[in-house]
Motif scaffolding. Structure first.
Motif, short mmCIF file in Angstrom:
data_model
loop_
_atom_site.label_atom_id
_atom_site.label_comp_id
_atom_site.label_asym_id
_atom_site.label_seq_id
_atom_site.Cartn_x
_atom_site.Cartn_y
_atom_site.Cartn_z
N VAL A 178 0.83 -1.23 0.00
CA VAL A 178 0.00 0.00 0.00
C VAL A 178 0.86 1.27 0.00
N ARG A 179 2.06 1.19 0.56
CA ARG A 179 2.97 2.33 0.69
C ARG A 179 2.29 3.57 1.30
N PRO A 180 1.72 3.45 2.50
CA PRO A 180 1.05 4.60 3.10
C PRO A 180 2.07 5.63 3.62
N ASP A 181 1.65 6.90 3.68
CA ASP A 181 2.48 7.92 4.32
C ASP A 181 2.32 7.81 5.84
N ILE A 182 1.10 7.37 6.22
CA ILE A 182 0.81 7.30 7.65
C ILE A 182 0.07 6.00 7.95
N VAL A 183 0.48 5.32 9.02
CA VAL A 183 -0.34 4.22 9.56
C VAL A 183 -0.94 4.74 10.86
N ILE A 184 -2.24 4.56 11.00
CA ILE A 184 -2.90 5.06 12.21
C ILE A 184 -3.43 3.86 13.00
N HIS A 185 -3.25 3.92 14.32
CA HIS A 185 -3.64 2.78 15.17
C HIS A 185 -3.96 3.30 16.57
N GLY A 186 -4.81 2.60 17.28
CA GLY A 186 -5.06 2.92 18.69
C GLY A 186 -3.78 2.71 19.50
N ASP A 187 -3.69 3.35 20.65
CA ASP A 187 -2.44 3.24 21.43
C ASP A 187 -2.47 2.04 22.38
N ASN A 188 -3.35 1.07 22.06
CA ASN A 188 -3.49 -0.09 22.96
C ASN A 188 -2.58 -1.25 22.58
N TRP A 189 -1.61 -1.02 21.71
CA TRP A 189 -0.72 -2.12 21.30
C TRP A 189 0.73 -1.88 21.71
N THR A 190 0.91 -1.02 22.69
CA THR A 190 2.29 -0.70 23.08
C THR A 190 2.83 -1.69 24.11
N LYS A 191 1.94 -2.52 24.68
CA LYS A 191 2.45 -3.55 25.60
C LYS A 191 1.68 -4.86 25.40
N GLY A 192 2.17 -5.90 26.08
CA GLY A 192 1.53 -7.21 25.92
C GLY A 192 1.96 -7.85 24.61
N PRO A 193 1.34 -9.00 24.28
CA PRO A 193 1.76 -9.73 23.08
C PRO A 193 1.62 -8.89 21.79
N GLU A 194 0.69 -7.93 21.77
CA GLU A 194 0.48 -7.14 20.55
C GLU A 194 1.64 -6.20 20.22
N LYS A 195 2.51 -5.98 21.21
CA LYS A 195 3.64 -5.07 20.99
C LYS A 195 4.50 -5.56 19.82
N THR A 196 4.57 -6.88 19.68
CA THR A 196 5.39 -7.44 18.61
C THR A 196 4.88 -7.00 17.23
N ILE A 197 3.56 -6.83 17.13
CA ILE A 197 2.97 -6.38 15.85
C ILE A 197 3.32 -4.90 15.64
N ARG A 198 3.25 -4.15 16.72
CA ARG A 198 3.62 -2.73 16.63
C ARG A 198 5.09 -2.60 16.18
N ASP A 199 5.96 -3.40 16.80
CA ASP A 199 7.39 -3.35 16.44
C ASP A 199 7.58 -3.63 14.96
N ASN A 200 6.84 -4.65 14.47
CA ASN A 200 6.93 -5.00 13.06
C ASN A 200 6.47 -3.83 12.18
N CYS A 201 5.41 -3.15 12.60
CA CYS A 201 4.86 -2.02 11.85
C CYS A 201 5.88 -0.88 11.80
N VAL A 202 6.46 -0.57 12.96
CA VAL A 202 7.44 0.53 13.05
C VAL A 202 8.64 0.21 12.14
#
Ligand code: SPV
Ligand code: MG
Length: 431
Positions: A82-106
């Motif tokens: 998709v090559r987005p300029d911005i990815v937007i997400h709720g701030d509920n993925w900064t800890k717990g198992p979902e953090k790994t997905i956030r890290d991948n996104c970053v």
């Protein structure tokens, strides 16, 4: 105009999603990713509507310019596409198992260019209610019952964990781990006759009657949504089995596995050390056929468990039975072994798969526990059952704790190993 991307994992739209869309609109045009079924089920969001319906739902929202399918829960693939300029997400993925997905996104944004914008996660009574309603829907018999068949279609291998109480049901329902950058969890529950009996301090000889087994199932169903496979022992008398099929089906159980033994049933892990009698192909086929005749939906599964390898009757006997039971109407075959290595299980599966590519195969690797799920899937196995590990994990710790309190005349010495109740009750949902 900037290109904004967000991924939705939901079947219903609530305030939280609308908030994300409104925020996204401030930056530019919005592409929404609909997470695929396959990815959703690893994410603890079993879909209650099809991917096409989810796409149409997202498309119908004001402010959504485009909808694409996101095949994987990680973001690198979709960001590259998709090559987005911005990815937007709720701030509920900064800890717990979902953090790994956030890290991948970053990391993906760093590689392909783009920025992550996190908005405050909306959580209020209305959102909580919407979440709960979705969960309640999944717990309803008509959804839960068909979920096993859906999982067999969707997963390389369906992972089932033993549960014998509300609490072990909750552990199976809610345990999520991060594994190689992905989230993982169990797909459903096995109500083992061995563990259900052991939990009552009784031997595994069909002594715990169906009424008691139904209570265990009900306790688990009260607090979970995942599909249930019942260990139905021998199925009992055919005249009784047909009634039990109706009951289980009505409750929302997905499958019953019955084994081709007769007379006083003993646990298979005893093998030939105890007297065990195998049923004839004719009798057992008639039991399966009667059960299939009794059920009302197409969702419920009757799976035939073959004990030939346990009782050392040979591979040819096991295969002959498998084809006969399938022809009698069995929706799947469970092949059991108590050998330390999986060679005979693999031989059976390979030979069965030469002639039958589709009938689901179930295995219980208690003795041959070094095999991986991947290896099982390579041999055409569809369902793996971890049949007794939660009970066996709890028992020695309980016994040791009892011994130490007795020895020390107080509980101080054991306390550091114990989970505070405050933590245990975080598992338990409050209404
Ligand atoms: C059970 O869990 O009760 C089973 C599987 O039937 S086994 O104990 O391996 O026979
Ligand atoms: Mg059993």
């Amino acid at each position: 105009m900037k290109k904004v991307y967000t991924c939705f994992t939901t079947d219903i739209i609530h305030e939280g999603h609308l908030n994300i869309i409104n925020e996204a609109k401030k930056y530019g045009s919005l592409t929404v990713g609909a997470l695929s079924d396959k990815a959703l089920i690893r994410y603890n969001r079993f879909p209650t509507v099809s991917i096409e319906e989810r796409i149409n739902l997202y498309k119908s929202i004001d402010g959504v310019d485009e909808v694409v399918v996101q095949d994987d829960m990680t973001y690198d693939g979709i960001i590259e596409k998709v090559r987005p300029d911005i990815v937007i997400h709720g701030d509920n993925w900064t800890k717990g198992p979902e953090k790994t997905i956030r890290d991948n996104c970053v990391a993906a944004l760093k590689k392909f260019g783009g920025e992550l914008v996190e908005v405050s996660y909306t959580y209020n009574e209305k959102v909580a209610k919407a979440d709960l309603q979705l969960k309640e829907k999944l717990a309803m018999p008509e959804y839960r019952r068909k979920r096993l068949r859906q999982l067999i279609e969707m997963c390389p291998i369906v992972k089932i964990m033993e549960a014998h109480s509300g609490l072990t049901g909750l552990i199976t329902e809610k345990t999520v781990v991060e594994n190689n950058g992905r989230l993982d969890q169990f797909d459903g529950m096995w109500i083992s006759s061995l563990c259900d009996s052991t939990d009552r301090g009784k031997p595994d000889i069909e002594l715990v009657d169906m009424t008691s087994r139904l209570r265990t199932i009900n306790d688990i169903m009260e607090v979970t949504t995942k599909p249930i496979i019942l260990d139905g022992d021998t199925g009992g008398l055919t005249e009784h089995f047909v009634y039990n099929v109706r009951t289980l089906e009505r409750m929302g159980v997905s499958a019953v596995i019955i084994e081709d033994k007769t007379g006083l049933k003993k646990n298979s892990l005893f093998g030939t050390e105890v007297v065990q009698t195998q049923d004839s192909i004719e009798n057992f086929s008639a039991k399966i056929a009667a059960g299939k005749q009794a059920q009302l939906t197409d969702d419920f599964m009757i799976i035939a468990r073959i004990e030939s390898l346990i009782l050392e009757q040979g591979m040819d006997d096991a295969l002959k039975r498998a084809f006969a039971f399938r022809d009698a109407g069995a929706d799947g075959i469970m092949i059991h072994s108590r050998k330390k290595d999986p060679a005979e299980i693999f031989e059976f599966c390979d030979k069965f798969r030469e002639k039958d590519k589709t009938t689901p195969i179930v295995v219980v690797p208690t003795s041959f526990n070094q095999v991986t799920e991947e290896e099982l899937a390579e041999h055409g196995i569809n369902i793996v059952i971890y049949a007794n590990q939660l009970m066996r994990a709890a028992f020695p710790v309980m016994q040791q704790t009892a011994e130490e309190i007795l020895k020390n005349h107080r509980a101080l010495e054991v306390d550091s190993r114990l989970m505070p109740f405050k933590e245990i009750i975080t598992l338990i949902d409050e209404l």
